[in-house]
Design a protein around this motif. Structure first.
Motif, PDB file in Angstrom:
ATOM      1  N   GLN A  92      12.276  32.844 -53.298  1.00 33.03           N
ATOM      2  CA  GLN A  92      13.244  33.280 -54.308  1.00 33.03           C
ATOM      3  C   GLN A  92      14.337  34.175 -53.717  1.00 33.03           C
ATOM      4  OE1 GLN A  92      13.840  32.324 -57.269  1.00 33.03           O
ATOM      5  NE2 GLN A  92      15.318  33.891 -57.845  1.00 33.03           N
ATOM      6  N   HIS A  93      13.939  35.210 -53.006  1.00 31.17           N
ATOM      7  CA  HIS A  93      14.947  36.160 -52.523  1.00 31.17           C
ATOM      8  C   HIS A  93      15.822  35.564 -51.454  1.00 31.17           C
ATOM      9  CE1 HIS A  93      11.909  38.818 -54.307  1.00 31.17           C
ATOM     10  NE2 HIS A  93      12.993  39.437 -54.722  1.00 31.17           N
ATOM     11  N   ASP A 138       8.201  41.628 -58.871  1.00 33.92           N
ATOM     12  CA  ASP A 138       9.302  41.798 -57.927  1.00 33.92           C
ATOM     13  C   ASP A 138       9.637  43.279 -57.734  1.00 33.92           C
ATOM     14  OD1 ASP A 138      11.182  40.598 -56.266  1.00 33.92           O
ATOM     15  OD2 ASP A 138      12.763  40.953 -57.742  1.00 33.92           O
ATOM     16  N   CYS A 177      20.349  33.706 -58.678  1.00 34.12           N
ATOM     17  CA  CYS A 177      18.953  34.116 -58.922  1.00 34.12           C
ATOM     18  C   CYS A 177      18.328  33.213 -59.978  1.00 34.12           C
ATOM     19  CB  CYS A 177      18.885  35.566 -59.389  1.00 34.12           C
ATOM     20  SG  CYS A 177      19.257  36.735 -58.094  1.00 34.12           S
ATOM     21  N   SER A 194      18.116  32.696 -53.005  1.00 35.58           N
ATOM     22  CA  SER A 194      19.155  33.144 -53.939  1.00 35.58           C
ATOM     23  C   SER A 194      20.208  33.960 -53.195  1.00 35.58           C
ATOM     24  CB  SER A 194      18.561  33.941 -55.098  1.00 35.58           C
ATOM     25  OG  SER A 194      17.868  35.062 -54.626  1.00 35.58           O
ATOM     26  N   LYS A 228      23.872  36.782 -59.863  1.00 38.48           N
ATOM     27  CA  LYS A 228      22.979  36.612 -61.006  1.00 38.48           C
ATOM     28  C   LYS A 228      22.737  35.109 -61.263  1.00 38.48           C
ATOM     29  CE  LYS A 228      22.503  38.648 -65.457  1.00 38.48           C
ATOM     30  NZ  LYS A 228      23.256  38.352 -66.645  1.00 38.48           N
ATOM     31  N   THR A 266      18.034  29.551 -58.716  1.00 35.96           N
ATOM     32  CA  THR A 266      16.990  29.404 -57.691  1.00 35.96           C
ATOM     33  C   THR A 266      15.604  29.365 -58.338  1.00 35.96           C
ATOM     34  OG1 THR A 266      18.371  30.619 -56.140  1.00 35.96           O
ATOM     35  CG2 THR A 266      16.066  30.366 -55.548  1.00 35.96           C
ATOM     36  N   SER A 281      24.091  32.724 -52.828  1.00 38.06           N
ATOM     37  CA  SER A 281      25.187  33.591 -53.265  1.00 38.06           C
ATOM     38  C   SER A 281      26.212  33.776 -52.151  1.00 38.06           C
ATOM     39  CB  SER A 281      24.666  34.980 -53.644  1.00 38.06           C
ATOM     40  OG  SER A 281      23.665  34.875 -54.597  1.00 38.06           O
TER      41      SER A 281
END
Ligand code: HEM
Length: 510
Positions: free
Chosen positions: A276-277, A191, A159, A280, A156, A162, A284
């Motif tokens: 983004q995906h 999203d 995300c 992030s 989290k 980022t 992580s």
């Protein structure tokens, strides 16, 4: 007689399945890597499986990746594979909604914005966002309330960090400013449309897709307003802006046509989603891998102290040139994270005309068992992958292949430090797999950013963003896993750490 006849190429072997149409969707979807490996044992590097009514031909290994990434434009198409997933999210007239030649020009426009001059400015902006988040966000409440230790959900957190850092830098101040307001909700709804179901079945009339369509329009209008506002107010001045909108506003196609405002808006959405995906998830996994090896965190801290020594016992501010050239361990941590956790497990193209698979690739490889050797003995004439099939590359399979990497499952950033522990490629060529020496050609066993005409253009930005975020954490905290190391979760488009084992315990440095 049969021996004298030239052998005809045959179809690749088809993975056995019980249910027509559904095919191998469930086993593939639950754990694609396990599926790829177990089929490879039976069928070799090239095989077809049924996925919700489609024929997907997987091509594994560096040569398999090469077949797909460097496939001729007349033979394979990314836009035909992806457009019904991406166009409703990004919007019209960009990326996979246009012929490949147009995408190539659009990628060039984006590259212009990803300049070293801009990157220099971004480092401080990223540090600022991460620091503000750590000192103000409620996720870090324990640490903010005077405790020296605090547990956080690192997925989290990554995300949030980022999107905060990407909007402050690439996306521009206006996007950053509205993140706390409407933009976050729009992003969330948009999203919700970026899901594997939408790849599998086009135009599904489900509530999340209605929300996606509404959010797409609203977000597109939001970027249009920013552009309009900038055009009105700036009168020749860039106002010190170093973001992508600014760079795209200056671009024209080869035929002289200026990039339109609506196209700019949609490219900005595409970049937001693309970055983004992937970033992030990678951030992580990097934090979690480090949490499982706290001694590497201390080595990273030592590296920071060495290269940023201010001469008075403290650390200088992070700096683009040092981040780029002089933090090999930090770099190796990101590289090694991407080896074990490439965010994208399957890369697809639609086949436009029959593709001939050379015998060298079709014939059973050393990975294959004796049983499959027998089953596949007809393949020495190669395979043909017919038009309207899909082809699938999975570079992540080669990235942990024990034939290529020593101790492939272990997180060992040191393998990238100087000449490493890797074996040369199977042909016996001497290939330097040391730090920085991996080629970006398609024949490499390490391709987390893809290769060929669709190769990622965000790699440098991703390294800058991830390196700066990680360094900021390393300077402030040490950390460890709060629970066991998480399993991968394959339910979304990107491989994520599975909840609830994605928490870490941060400890403030004194
Ligand atoms: C393409 C991975 C970050 C923008 C790709 C591809 C991969 C990839 C594997 C090839 C897809 C294909 O061949 O179908 C990654 C990873 C990232 C990352 C692992 C971070 C760790 C970013 C960022 C941006 C970005 C930050 C934008 C700023 C793009 C674009 C393409 C692309 C525009 C080209 C798509 C095409 O030509 O079809 N990325 N990406 N990526 N990526 Fe990234």
């Amino acid at each position: 007689d049969q021996l004298l006849l030239p052998k005809k190429p045959s179809l690749p072997p088809h993975v056995f399945h019980l249910f027509p149409w559904i095919g191998s969707a469930v086993v593939y979807g639950m754990d694609p890597y396990h599926f790829f490996e177990s089929c490879r044992e039976k069928y070799g590097d090239v095989y077809t499986f049924t996925l919700l009514g489609r024929n997907m031909t997987v091509a594994l290994g560096p040569k398999g990746s090469n077949l797909i990434f460097n496939g001729r434009i007349t033979e394979v198409s990314a836009e035909d594979a992806y457009t019904h997933l991406t166009t409703p999210v990004f919007g019209k007239d960009v990326v996979y909604d246009v012929p490949n030649a147009v995408l190539m020009e659009q990628k060039k426009f984006v590259k212009a914005g990803l300049s070293v001059d801009n990157f220099r400015i971004y480092v401080g902006q990223i540090v600022d966002e991460v620091t503000k988040f750590a000192t103000q966000d409620e996720a870090f409440v324990e640490l903010q309330n005077g405790s020296t230790e605090g547990s956080v959900d690192i997925f989290k957190t990554m995300c949030e960090v980022t999107i905060l850092t990407a909007s402050r830098t690439l996306q521009g101040q206006e996007v950053r400013d509205s993140l706390d307001k409407t933009f976050a909700d729009l992003y969330h709804d948009l999203d919700g449309g970026f899901i594997p179901l939408n790849f599998a079945i086009p135009n599904l009339p489900i509530p999340s897709n209605f929300r996606r369509d509404k959010a797409q329009k609203a977000m597109s209008d939001f970027y249009m307003q920013i552009i309009e506002q900038r055009r009105k107010s700036q009168v020749g001045s860039k106002d010190g802006r170093h973001d992508m909108i600014e760079a795209l506003m200056d671009q024209s196609y080869k035929n002289g046509r200026k990039l339109g405002d609506r196209e700019i808006a949609h490219i900005m959405i595409a970049l937001l989603m693309a970055g983004q995906h992937t970033s992030s998830a990678t951030g992580s996994w990097a934090m979690l891998r480090l949490a499982s090896r706290p001694e590497i965190i201390e080595r990273l801290y030592a590296e920071q102290k060495e290269v940023y020594d201010d001469g008075a016992g403290g650390l200088r501010e992070l700096d683009y040139d040092i981040q780029k050239n002089s933090v090999p361990l930090l770099d190796a941590v990101v590289r090694e994270t991407l080896r074990l956790h490439p965010p994208i497990h399957s890369i697809m193209r639609k086949v436009k005309t029959d593709i001939a698979v050379p015998a060298s690739l079709a014939s059973p490889q050393s990975h294959t068992s004796a049983a499959s050797l027998a089953a596949n003995k007809k393949t020495d004439a190669g395979y043909v992958i017919p038009k309207d099939y899909y082809v699938m590359a999975a570079p992540g399979v080669s990235q942990t292949d024990p034939k290529i990497w020593k101790d492939p499952a272990s997180f060992n950033p040191d393998r990238w430090m100087g000449k490493g522990e890797l074996e040369p490629e199977e042909q016996g060529e001497t290939v330097d797999y040391g730090w920085g020496a991996i080629s970006s050609g398609a024949n490499s066993p390490y391709l987390p950013f893809g290769a060929g005409r669709h190769r990622c253009i965000g790699e440098q930005f991703a390294y800058l963003q991830l390196g700066t975020i990680l360094a900021t954490f390393v300077r402030r905290y040490s950390w460890k896993l709060a629970t066991r190391f998480p399993d991968p979760d394959y339910n979304s488009m990107i491989v994520l750490p599975k909840a609830p084992n994605n928490r870490i315990i941060l400890k403030e440095r004194s």
